[in-house]
Motif scaffolding. Structure first.
Motif: not given
Length: 507
Positions: A397-417
């Motif tokens: 378990a983890a908690v986000t400490t700010c507003k965060m995107n999650y993506r299709k892969g481990p890179s900011k080049k991957k599409k935001i889901v």
């Protein structure tokens, strides 16, 4: 809660409802790459998290403040054809407030004394003992709840005299999207708990709908220091439908799990296709189906119903043996309810006036045994230094400490889901460099996740992210710490100190 029977009555009455080794692990064989880390670099690195990663929008909040106000005079066809207004026609409260004349024009409903008397005589009425109608005038009914107008106006039932008692309100879009400033006023007024409507099923066909003020009010109440729970208004006519409603609620709560610390309630009342006959046949099974599904999802379930429903249409004895009960019973002058069963929460009036909320609001007492409260506090304290529980197998378990995107892969080049708001609980399956793979298969930058970690061996902790920084102490192997930031192989803990992340293992 502006529930069907409650709303009907409130419409009638004119209301708006360590020991350390000589050399710790991080100094044995760790190749440091940041020996000259400056104070300025000790803040979150921009290359760790792109600006867009921490500025994603929260779940959209479709505001509907005062949505029922000012609609009189419109033609019903105008409402049906308006992409925003048409949704109102499926809200259980709409046709309790408006009627349509022969020309199709919306008119506010007016009620005469005969209708009041008939409503009070109805076995499905939300209140027991409200029988003083002698002084009630047509269209000017103000005596709901025996004149209870604020917190603390109800009497504590004798069997709960030795319990801790908390003030709780329940609200829906009827009260509107309450501002952050007003939520603080609500808390200052003495409200410590709030149950907020997350959604409802339509009266006609059971379609699922989100309460448009849900996101705003959950965030506002939580940020004001109020404990938060939710309720869902059901029109389920079978256990299968109740299960479907619970699954929908799970979806609604995805981004708010860490904020929901009070029960998730099944609001069960007659209305529309859910008649008392149907309820009598399937009610107990429907309550059980919803609650079991909610419990399996990791939330505490609760059943909301009025006195008559609990005593005539569903088995309160069966339900109270497994779930919390939320009793609705408005008594004259707030006298203690005579309901025979057990209940955790009592809604004693819908005419509450609370600073920070412009409309009348339902007010409740929560009764909690002092032993249970002590146990809960102890559990919370223990939880802060032990493993997180109720999480998917193989995840952390983890908690986000700010507003965060999650993506299709481990890179900011991957599409935001999608995105998660600050304070959302997520579940991590594995780490991939600076990225965390979530239980849903998507990826999130790990630099702004807060989670529990356990030291794998004795490890020093320092004032900054590198061996250049002053050593402040040493943790033994097996110590749990809370990590709030990861930077260049170092983890910042909730106490502001840093340790080498490779010598921790997340819990």
């Amino acid at each position: 809660m502006r529930k069907i029977t409650t709303i009907a009555l409130t419409m009638i009455i004119g209301l708006s409802m360590t020991l350390a080794p000589s050399m710790a692990a991080e100094e044995l064989d760790v190749t440091q790459t940041d020996e000259t880390v400056s104070a300025e670099e000790a803040v979150p690195a921009e290359d760790d998290v792109a600006a867009e990663e921490v500025a994603a929008a929260e779940m959209p909040d479709i505001t509907a403040d005062n949505a029922f106000e000012g609609l009189e005079g419109l033609n019903i066809s105008d409402v049906e054809n308006d992409p925003e207004l048409c949704a109102l026609l499926e809200d259980p409260t709409f046709f309790r407030y408006y009627e349509v004349d022969e020309s199709g024009i919306l008119c506010k409903k007016q009620f005469d004394l005969d209708e009041v008397e008939q409503f009070i005589a109805d076995a499905d009425a939300n209140a027991e003992g409200i029988d003083d109608v002698d002084n009630i005038q047509p269209c000017d009914i103000t005596a709901m709840g025996g004149g209870v107008t604020g917190l603390g106006k109800g009497q504590t039932p004798a069997k709960y005299a030795s319990y801790n008692r908390y003030h709780c309100i329940d609200i829906s879009w009827w009260q509107g999207s309450i501002s952050a400033a007003n939520w603080k006023k609500v808390r200052a007024a003495g409200v410590t708990h709030a149950i907020i409507r997350c959604g409802y099923s339509s009266l006609s066909n059971g379609a699922h709908n989100m309460d448009s003020t849900f996101a705003n009010n959950v965030n506002g109440a939580y940020n004001a220091g109020i404990k938060v729970g939710v309720y869902y208004y059901s029109t389920a006519v079978s256990a299968a439908e109740a299960t479907s409603e619970a699954q929908y609620v799970k979806t609604l709560l995805t981004n708010y799990r860490s904020k929901i610390t009070l029960p998730v309630a099944f609001d069960y009342e007659t209305g529309g296709r859910l008649t008392s006959k149907v309820m009598k046949n399937v009610g107990t099974a429907s309550c059980t189906a919803f609650c079991d599904t909610i419990k399996a999802a990791g939330y505490e379930p609760m059943v909301y119903a009025n006195y008559n429903t609990l005593t005539k249409f569903i088995s309160y004895a069966t339900l109270q043996s497994k779930y919390k009960i939320w009793l609705a019973n408005y008594t004259t002058n707030g006298v203690a309810t005579t309901y025979p069963g057990d209940y955790w929460m009592w809604q004693y009036s819908s005419s509450g006036i609370v600073n920070g909320i412009s409309k009348r609001v339902d007010i409740n007492y929560i009764f909690e045994s002092k032993t249970a409260a002590s146990t809960a506090a102890s559990t919370a304290s223990t939880a802060s230094t032990t493993a997180v529980s109720t999480i998917p197998a193989g995840c952390h378990a983890a908690v986000t400490t700010c507003k965060m995107n999650y993506r299709k892969g481990p890179s900011k080049k991957k599409k935001i889901v999608g995105s998660y708001s600050k304070g959302t609980t997520v579940y991590i399956k594995s780490f991939h460099g600076n990225w965390a793979k979530l239980s849903n298969g998507y990826y999130m930058n790990r630099s702004h996740l807060k989670y529990k970690a356990k030291t794998r061996t004795a490890v020093n902790y320092r004032t900054g992210p590198g061996t250049k920084y002053k050593k402040k102490g040493t943790y033994k192997k097996g110590v749990f710490v809370t990590i709030v930031q990861v930077k260049n192989g170092w983890a910042r803990m909730s106490n502001g100190r840093w340790l080498a992340v490779k010598y921790t293992g997340i819990q």
